[in-house]
Design an enzyme around this catalytic site. Structure first.
Site: not given
Length: 307
Positions: A234, A134-136
């Site tokens: 997103r 997953l994204d930061k």
């Protein structure tokens, strides 16, 4: 080293070791080739076995599935907090905080990593096999396999009924209708180094959403991705005019509101690839997101200030 065992049922009497490795234990052809070159990599009833050997009812096939080679790049250990919420001999589930990436990146060389945190906790020889990355900025339940074999089994289960994830998000505005499905292909944004966009030649991307409540111009959402494209949730929310709060890439950066995209992998359900046990786990919504919509959350959904 990790060992997987399989007791032959009557209906498979007479099958070869190779057949059971592939059809029963779902070991890849490459892994079988490696096992044949490993001392006692394959055993039947405690004795060395060949892939051409025949098996009979009640025989116990044991396979050595641990990693036999060190990783190409060892992570830099770091004393970063990383809660473990579930673990056995085959896999573990961590609650990844915001600001942490899975691996080290050339773009973010000094960022804390899950790989580094686990190397600090478990020793530098721990081989890191992230299943869902997953994204930061996303807080999340993240599954880490303890061997390449378990990683392969879980990777093939991703985005099926055997591995489901549910997110909580806070978006700007309120989607109309308040529940539905976004089916829009996603590809690279030609005008951005890291961004993605909706484009007809992109990969299929499907997101199911439901508004759980609205407050002060913000909405709390339940999101369930059917596919797993980069930045999918997103991009999809921005595409319907309701970008996530704090999303600097697809909406508007607002550190006073929240310094990251307001997205949290809240629930995880999967079938254990070895034991068959059904795991159902949740991670409370972190405090920075909870502050955005306090009236919409139950006590069980919220975390304390410390993750």
């Amino acid at each position: 080293m990790e060992t997987i065992s399989y007791t032959l049922p009557p209906e498979q009497d007479g099958a070869t070791v190779r057949h059971i490795l592939k059809a029963g234990l779902h070991v890849s052809s490459h892994a079988i080739s490696r096992l044949t070159r490993t001392e006692d990599g394959i055993r039947v009833n405690g004795k060395h076995a060949r892939t051409v050997d025949l098996l009979h009812t009640g025989d116990v096939l044991e396979v050595e599935t641990g990693d036999h080679r060190p990783p190409r790049v060892r992570p830099t250990p770091g004393p970063w907090p990383l809660p473990i919420v579930w673990e056995d001999g085959h896999l573990l589930v961590v609650n990844k905080p915001a600001g942490m990436t899975a691996h080290a990146s050339n773009f973010l060389p000094d960022t804390p990593t899950v790989a580094g945190a686990l190397a600090w906790q478990r020793g530098a020889d721990f081989v890191f096999h992230p299943v869902n990355r997953l994204d930061k900025g996303t807080t999340c339940l993240m599954v880490v396999a303890k061997s390449g074999y378990i990683h392969d089994r879980l990777r093939y289960a991703l985005h099926t009924e055997k591995f489901c994830r549910e997110y909580r998000a806070v978006c700007i505005g309120c989607p109309e209708p308040t529940s539905g499905t976004i089916d829009a292909p996603i590809g690279r944004d030609p005008n951005s180094v890291v961004g993605r966009c909706i484009r007809p030649d992109g990969a299929r991307a499907v997101t199911h959403y439901e508004v759980l409540g609205t407050e002060g111009g913000l909405s709390l959402l339940r999101l369930r991705p059917e596919t797993g494209r980069t930045h999918q949730l997103r991009v999809h929310m921005a595409s319907i005019g309701c970008p996530l709060a704090g999303d600097w890439l697809y909406g508007e950066e607002d550190p006073d509101l929240i310094p990251r995209p307001a997205l949290h992998a809240y629930a995880l359900a999967l079938d254990h690839p070895v034991t068959g046990e059904h795991l159902s786990l949740t991670a409370p919504i972190p405090a920075d997101m909870a502050r955005l919509a306090p009236e919409l959350l139950t006590e069980t959904e919220c975390a304390s200030e410390e993750i």
